[in-house]
Design a protein around this motif. Structure first.
Motif, PDB file in Angstrom:
ATOM      1  N   ILE A  30       0.836  -1.098  -0.018  1.00 33.15           N
ATOM      2  CA  ILE A  30       0.088   0.279   0.095  1.00 33.15           C
ATOM      3  C   ILE A  30       0.847   1.269  -0.079  1.00 33.15           C
ATOM      4  N   GLU A  31       1.958   1.204   0.700  1.00 33.96           N
ATOM      5  CA  GLU A  31       3.058   2.452   0.717  1.00 33.96           C
ATOM      6  C   GLU A  31       3.474   2.684  -0.639  1.00 33.96           C
ATOM      7  N   ILE A  32       3.710   1.615  -1.578  1.00 33.86           N
ATOM      8  CA  ILE A  32       4.190   1.886  -2.898  1.00 33.86           C
ATOM      9  C   ILE A  32       3.224   2.489  -3.466  1.00 33.86           C
ATOM     10  N   VAL A  33       1.960   2.142  -3.437  1.00 32.22           N
ATOM     11  CA  VAL A  33       0.958   2.592  -4.250  1.00 32.22           C
ATOM     12  C   VAL A  33       0.991   4.153  -3.929  1.00 32.22           C
ATOM     13  N   ASP A  34       0.963   4.519  -2.537  1.00 30.77           N
ATOM     14  CA  ASP A  34       0.850   5.961  -2.002  1.00 30.77           C
ATOM     15  C   ASP A  34       1.885   6.700  -2.551  1.00 30.77           C
ATOM     16  N   PHE A  35       2.942   6.208  -2.717  1.00 34.48           N
ATOM     17  CA  PHE A  35       4.430   6.781  -3.118  1.00 34.48           C
ATOM     18  C   PHE A  35       4.175   6.803  -4.793  1.00 34.48           C
ATOM     19  N   LEU A  36       3.551   6.128  -5.679  1.00 32.20           N
ATOM     20  CA  LEU A  36       3.310   6.362  -6.859  1.00 32.20           C
ATOM     21  C   LEU A  36       2.383   7.297  -7.340  1.00 32.20           C
ATOM     22  N   LYS A  37       1.467   7.428  -6.559  1.00 35.29           N
ATOM     23  CA  LYS A  37       0.342   8.556  -6.478  1.00 35.29           C
ATOM     24  C   LYS A  37       0.814   9.992  -6.578  1.00 35.29           C
ATOM     25  N   ASP A  38       1.881  10.083  -5.553  1.00 31.44           N
ATOM     26  CA  ASP A  38       2.572  11.399  -5.389  1.00 31.44           C
ATOM     27  C   ASP A  38       3.889  11.255  -4.755  1.00 31.44           C
ATOM     28  N   PRO A  39       4.830  10.722  -5.780  1.00 33.38           N
ATOM     29  CA  PRO A  39       6.238  10.686  -5.482  1.00 33.38           C
ATOM     30  C   PRO A  39       6.957  11.899  -4.636  1.00 33.38           C
ATOM     31  N   SER A  40       6.760  13.109  -5.046  1.00 30.62           N
ATOM     32  CA  SER A  40       7.251  14.295  -4.317  1.00 30.62           C
ATOM     33  C   SER A  40       6.794  14.354  -2.862  1.00 30.62           C
ATOM     34  N   LYS A  41       5.839  13.687  -2.566  1.00 30.52           N
ATOM     35  CA  LYS A  41       5.148  13.648  -0.988  1.00 30.52           C
ATOM     36  C   LYS A  41       6.408  13.056  -0.116  1.00 30.52           C
ATOM     37  N   TYR A  42       6.809  11.920  -0.725  1.00 38.16           N
ATOM     38  CA  TYR A  42       7.894  11.012  -0.015  1.00 38.16           C
ATOM     39  C   TYR A  42       9.077  11.614   0.082  1.00 38.16           C
ATOM     40  N   THR A  43       9.646  12.572  -1.144  1.00 32.86           N
ATOM     41  CA  THR A  43      11.127  12.531  -1.366  1.00 32.86           C
ATOM     42  C   THR A  43      11.419  14.122  -0.930  1.00 32.86           C
ATOM     43  N   ARG A  44      10.351  14.876  -0.537  1.00 34.06           N
ATOM     44  CA  ARG A  44      10.517  16.349  -0.357  1.00 34.06           C
ATOM     45  C   ARG A  44      11.513  16.579   0.541  1.00 34.06           C
ATOM     46  N   LEU A  45      11.648  15.758   1.721  1.00 32.42           N
ATOM     47  CA  LEU A  45      12.866  16.237   2.709  1.00 32.42           C
ATOM     48  C   LEU A  45      14.045  15.404   2.306  1.00 32.42           C
ATOM     49  N   GLY A  46      14.377  15.065   1.085  1.00 32.17           N
ATOM     50  CA  GLY A  46      15.480  14.550   0.795  1.00 32.17           C
ATOM     51  C   GLY A  46      15.671  13.092   0.876  1.00 32.17           C
ATOM     52  N   GLY A  47      14.569  12.410   1.470  1.00 35.13           N
ATOM     53  CA  GLY A  47      14.708  10.808   1.697  1.00 35.13           C
ATOM     54  C   GLY A  47      14.561  10.121   0.282  1.00 35.13           C
ATOM     55  N   ALA A  48      15.103   9.034   0.151  1.00 36.01           N
ATOM     56  CA  ALA A  48      15.212   8.119  -1.035  1.00 36.01           C
ATOM     57  C   ALA A  48      14.107   7.029  -0.659  1.00 36.01           C
ATOM     58  N   ALA A  49      13.068   7.181  -1.740  1.00 33.21           N
ATOM     59  CA  ALA A  49      11.868   6.051  -1.567  1.00 33.21           C
ATOM     60  C   ALA A  49      12.676   4.832  -2.152  1.00 33.21           C
ATOM     61  N   PRO A  50      11.556   3.797  -1.848  1.00 35.13           N
ATOM     62  CA  PRO A  50      12.252   2.311  -2.430  1.00 35.13           C
ATOM     63  C   PRO A  50      12.313   2.405  -3.817  1.00 35.13           C
ATOM     64  N   LYS A  51      13.091   1.773  -4.478  1.00 31.84           N
ATOM     65  CA  LYS A  51      13.389   1.727  -5.842  1.00 31.84           C
ATOM     66  C   LYS A  51      12.673   0.208  -6.246  1.00 31.84           C
ATOM     67  N   GLY A  52      13.213  -0.823  -5.827  1.00 27.83           N
ATOM     68  CA  GLY A  52      12.881  -2.038  -5.971  1.00 27.83           C
ATOM     69  C   GLY A  52      12.408  -2.978  -4.872  1.00 27.83           C
ATOM     70  N   VAL A  53      11.273  -3.876  -5.166  1.00 29.87           N
ATOM     71  CA  VAL A  53      10.715  -4.587  -4.155  1.00 29.87           C
ATOM     72  C   VAL A  53      10.839  -6.019  -4.850  1.00 29.87           C
ATOM     73  N   LEU A  54      11.281  -7.009  -3.986  1.00 29.91           N
ATOM     74  CA  LEU A  54      11.117  -8.427  -4.489  1.00 29.91           C
ATOM     75  C   LEU A  54       9.786  -9.162  -3.902  1.00 29.91           C
ATOM     76  N   LEU A  55       9.220  -9.675  -4.858  1.00 31.92           N
ATOM     77  CA  LEU A  55       7.910 -10.500  -4.314  1.00 31.92           C
ATOM     78  C   LEU A  55       8.392 -12.076  -4.405  1.00 31.92           C
ATOM     79  N   VAL A  56       8.566 -12.591  -3.006  1.00 32.90           N
ATOM     80  CA  VAL A  56       9.095 -13.829  -3.090  1.00 32.90           C
ATOM     81  C   VAL A  56       7.990 -14.759  -2.711  1.00 32.90           C
ATOM     82  N   GLY A  57       7.958 -16.044  -3.487  1.00 29.06           N
ATOM     83  CA  GLY A  57       6.886 -16.967  -3.233  1.00 29.06           C
ATOM     84  C   GLY A  57       6.555 -17.884  -4.157  1.00 29.06           C
TER      85      GLY A  57
END
Ligand code: ATP
Length: 269
Positions: A30-57
């Motif tokens: 859900i956090e990834i969805v939120d990030f994609l909807k508005d990337p700048s909301k996450y990165t505006r303070l200089g933090g790096a959002a995740p780039k890659g997620v491994l789905l394992v199963g």
């Protein structure tokens, strides 16, 4: 030459509404969805959002479905490749396609890139089958280069699926690459019932078709197995001229699936 489109999804949009029984994995995305909807909301303070997620199963548990649903929920384009396609390729072709894939996604960002069967090219270098090694290495190196080459501010998330996380080259798992892991397990009984509900949405069920009971009869079944079960039961009911699918249709389909297929030729996929 013209850039190839990488199965960017058209047609009906897939959302979390189509995914069931793997709530934990869904919640983590859900956090990834939120990030994609508005990337700048996450990165505006200089933090790096995740780039890659491994789905394992294990196979058929809904990793591809989940990746599509993330794109659908966020309303962003979905680009996908299956790493197994590259295995037989001429040296250089896989790397070129990876470059092309990322370039298309960058042009349409925010976007999701999905790499299925990552282990097919992501195996630890030097461990590859003789002959395919250098092509595989080039393709893998290109993925690493591309992932290092975009900033998380660009709003691209790379989701990759594997059922063999242990064989992956460690370079893939470093920070800034596939540094997050979401486990997509086989569903439990409650999960199987929820998945059966999703796949019987368009199926007229008889009163005796108790999905909770059916869930209890299908331990070890993945989402893909359950979808197949519903399909086989609906075909059986139709073949018998019924207007509804009965519990017996499910049980007969189940028996057929467990004992191995004995499909009439006309119904083969
Ligand atoms: P593989 O590792 O073999 O690629 P996967 O984990 O990516 O498998 P999917 O391709 O997403 O599995 O699953 C195949 C189909 O099975 C889905 O399109 C969907 O119809 C159904 N399915 C699988 N898991 C689920 C689930 N959790 N909820 C609803 N449907 C599911």
């Amino acid at each position: 030459s013209k850039a190839r489109r990488y199965d960017q999804e058209e047609g009906p949009k897939i959302t979390f509404n189509d995914v069931a029984g793997i709530d934990e994995a869904e919640n983590e995305l859900i956090e990834i969805v939120d990030f994609l909807k508005d990337p700048s909301k996450y990165t505006r303070l200089g933090g790096a959002a995740p780039k890659g997620v491994l789905l394992v199963g294990p196979p058929g548990t809904g990793k591809t479905l989940l990746a599509k649903a993330v794109a659908g929920e966020a309303g962003v384009p979905f680009f996908s490749i299956s790493a197994s396609e590259f295995v037989e390729m001429i040296v250089g072709v896989g790397a070129a396609r990876v470059r092309d894939l990322f370039s298309q996604a960058r042009d349409q960002a925010p976007a999701i890139i999905f790499i299925d069967e990552l282990d097919a090219i992501g195996r630890a270098r030097g461990q590859a089958a003789i002959g395919g090694a250098s092509e595989q290495e080039q393709t893998l190196n290109q993925i690493l280069t591309e992932m290092d080459g975009f900033s998380s501010r660009q709003g691209i998330i790379v989701l990759a699926a594997t059922n063999q996380p242990d064989v992956l080259d460690r370079a893939l798992l470093r920070p800034g690459r596939f540094d997050r892991r979401v486990v997509v397990n086989l569903p439990d009984k409650v999960g199987r019932e929820a998945i059966l509900k999703v796949h019987t949405r368009g199926v007229p069920l008889a009163n005796d078709a108790n999905l909770a009971e059916l869930a209890a009869e299908t331990p070890g079944f993945s989402g893909a197995d359950l979808k197949n079960l519903v399909n086989e039961a609906a075909l059986r009911a139709a073949r018998l001229g019924q207007n509804e699918v009965h519990f017996e249709d499910f049980m007969e389909a189940l028996e057929k699936i467990i004992l191995g297929p004995e499909r009439p030729l006309l119904l083969s996929p």
